[in-house]
Design a protein around this motif. Sequence first.
Motif, PDB file in Angstrom:
ATOM      1  N   LYS A  88      -4.525   7.847   5.637  1.00 24.80           N
ATOM      2  CA  LYS A  88      -5.841   7.437   5.144  1.00 24.80           C
ATOM      3  C   LYS A  88      -5.705   6.747   3.783  1.00 24.80           C
ATOM      4  CE  LYS A  88      -9.849   7.475   6.909  1.00 24.80           C
ATOM      5  NZ  LYS A  88      -9.390   6.573   7.837  1.00 24.80           N
ATOM      6  N   LYS A  89      -4.851   7.359   2.950  1.00 22.65           N
ATOM      7  CA  LYS A  89      -4.634   6.815   1.599  1.00 22.65           C
ATOM      8  C   LYS A  89      -4.065   5.385   1.696  1.00 22.65           C
ATOM      9  CE  LYS A  89      -2.468   8.244  -2.755  1.00 22.65           C
ATOM     10  NZ  LYS A  89      -1.500   9.161  -3.334  1.00 22.65           N
ATOM     11  N   GLN A 133      -7.395  -1.668   2.165  1.00 31.31           N
ATOM     12  CA  GLN A 133      -8.766  -2.191   2.084  1.00 31.31           C
ATOM     13  C   GLN A 133      -9.062  -2.729   0.684  1.00 31.31           C
ATOM     14  OE1 GLN A 133     -10.687  -2.739   4.608  1.00 31.31           O
ATOM     15  NE2 GLN A 133      -9.325  -1.705   6.033  1.00 31.31           N
ATOM     16  N   THR A 134      -8.538  -2.061  -0.351  1.00 30.91           N
ATOM     17  CA  THR A 134      -8.743  -2.548  -1.730  1.00 30.91           C
ATOM     18  C   THR A 134      -8.116  -3.922  -1.858  1.00 30.91           C
ATOM     19  OG1 THR A 134      -8.124  -0.297  -2.248  1.00 30.91           O
ATOM     20  CG2 THR A 134      -8.634  -1.704  -4.117  1.00 30.91           C
ATOM     21  N   GLU A 186      -4.369   3.321   4.248  1.00 33.67           N
ATOM     22  CA  GLU A 186      -5.412   2.421   4.764  1.00 33.67           C
ATOM     23  C   GLU A 186      -6.399   2.035   3.672  1.00 33.67           C
ATOM     24  OE1 GLU A 186      -5.273   4.076   9.285  1.00 33.67           O
ATOM     25  OE2 GLU A 186      -7.220   4.207   8.244  1.00 33.67           O
ATOM     26  N   ASN A 187      -6.799   3.021   2.850  1.00 30.28           N
ATOM     27  CA  ASN A 187      -7.738   2.720   1.762  1.00 30.28           C
ATOM     28  C   ASN A 187      -7.149   1.717   0.785  1.00 30.28           C
ATOM     29  OD1 ASN A 187      -9.678   4.359   2.764  1.00 30.28           O
ATOM     30  ND2 ASN A 187      -9.146   6.145   1.501  1.00 30.28           N
ATOM     31  N   LEU A 188      -5.868   1.892   0.476  1.00 30.93           N
ATOM     32  CA  LEU A 188      -5.226   0.965  -0.455  1.00 30.93           C
ATOM     33  C   LEU A 188      -5.163  -0.445   0.143  1.00 30.93           C
ATOM     34  CD1 LEU A 188      -2.464   3.345  -1.799  1.00 30.93           C
ATOM     35  CD2 LEU A 188      -4.147   2.159  -3.229  1.00 30.93           C
ATOM     36  N   LYS A 238     -10.378  -6.437  -0.437  1.00 30.15           N
ATOM     37  CA  LYS A 238     -11.494  -6.798  -1.323  1.00 30.15           C
ATOM     38  C   LYS A 238     -11.056  -7.833  -2.343  1.00 30.15           C
ATOM     39  CE  LYS A 238     -14.122  -2.603  -0.868  1.00 30.15           C
ATOM     40  NZ  LYS A 238     -13.693  -1.267  -1.222  1.00 30.15           N
ATOM     41  N   ALA A 290       0.847  -1.197   0.000  1.00 27.96           N
ATOM     42  CA  ALA A 290       0.000   0.000   0.000  1.00 27.96           C
ATOM     43  C   ALA A 290       0.889   1.257   0.000  1.00 27.96           C
ATOM     44  CB  ALA A 290      -0.928  -0.011   1.219  1.00 27.96           C
TER      45      ALA A 290
END
Length: 307
Positions: free
Chosen positions: A274-275, A281-282, A277-279, A285, A222
């Motif tokens: 945040k960026k 989460q992707t 963490e979002n990566l 998925k 990430a």
Amino acid sequence: MNLSELTKNLPYNRYCIITDKNLYKFYGKELKGFDVIIQISGEKQKSLANIEKTAEKLTELGLDRGSCLIAFGGGVIGDFTGFLASIYMRGIPYIQVPTTLLAMIDSSIGGKTGVNLKTGKNLIGTFYNPTKRIVEPALLKTLPVKELKNGIAECIKHACIKSESLFEFLEKNHKKILAKDPDILNKLIIQSSSIKEKITELDYLEKDTRMLLNYGHTIGHAIEQASNYKLSHGEAISIGMHQVNLLSKSPATKIVEKLLKLYGLPTETNLDKKKIENLMQTDKKKTGNKLRFITLEKIGSAKISTL
Ligand SMILES: NC(=O)c1ccc[n+]([C@@H]2O[C@H](COP(=O)([O-])OP(=O)(O)OC[C@H]3O[C@@H](n4cnc5c(N)ncnc54)[C@H](O)[C@@H]3O)[C@@H](O)[C@H]2O)c1
Ligand SMILES: [Zn+2]
């Protein structure tokens, strides 16, 4: 390195070496006598379009099912050539001649091959082992130190998850390793690659044990993406290893941080949390599962955790 001598008694009717521009500049003379396909260097080479183009060159050169490819390069050349070999004429043999430390101790072992899609790295690939690996540490003489450090970060990972003695070796010999002392590099390659060999023999298809090799990589990947690949893979996983140690309150946090710093590898980043963490989460998925991390109980002992 004398490739003609090393391939003399092998049963193939012809060979084609796949390498890149940088390597050809240094070692072109030593590859004389073979058909050679020279790729651009770097990650861009790992594309399906390039697989098609290179496969067409192989047919023009007359390679058939009795022929053999030789990957002469780092992980990029190895992944690309292995994937091509696994599908060309429904599969022909290939030999790995790794030329980076990372390729010698990591990417040329365990049979993962592949190319990238625009939507992500290594999303198309196969499991396909080379018939032979030829490891010649002297090839590291020309490798830039920045690239050497990518390999060192993976050696530190191997030590953390499986070997206290390799960890101590890395501590004791940091100056000699960074100065590319041939004897010490040789020992490092033997110890570090045997860890990857053992793990991938136990769990070739990455059902459980092989996941331990992802230590530092969930956060590291990430971070690598968030930096738009300005951080190298080694730098990103170095930060990833330290950050997962902090997150899991590992008792090995301090000692690992100290070792990473001895090699001038980073442990922190100013990139947006945040960026990152979002990566992550992707990534979650993609696997459809809970986010899993590899955590250290102590040096040489790791486990899969959901934090
Ligand atoms: N298959 C696997 O299990 C696995 C594991 C880890 C990484 N990988 C893949 O490996 C790739 C990264 O590999 P890498 O770190 O070896 O990078 P790389 O293959 O891009 O090589 C790094 C650079 O060093 C140059 N180079 C290579 N050997 C040299 C030498 N001896 N002298 C001078 N220059 C040299 C190359 O031309 C290139 O510019 C990534 O694509 C990654 O996805 C695969
Ligand atoms: Zn890695």
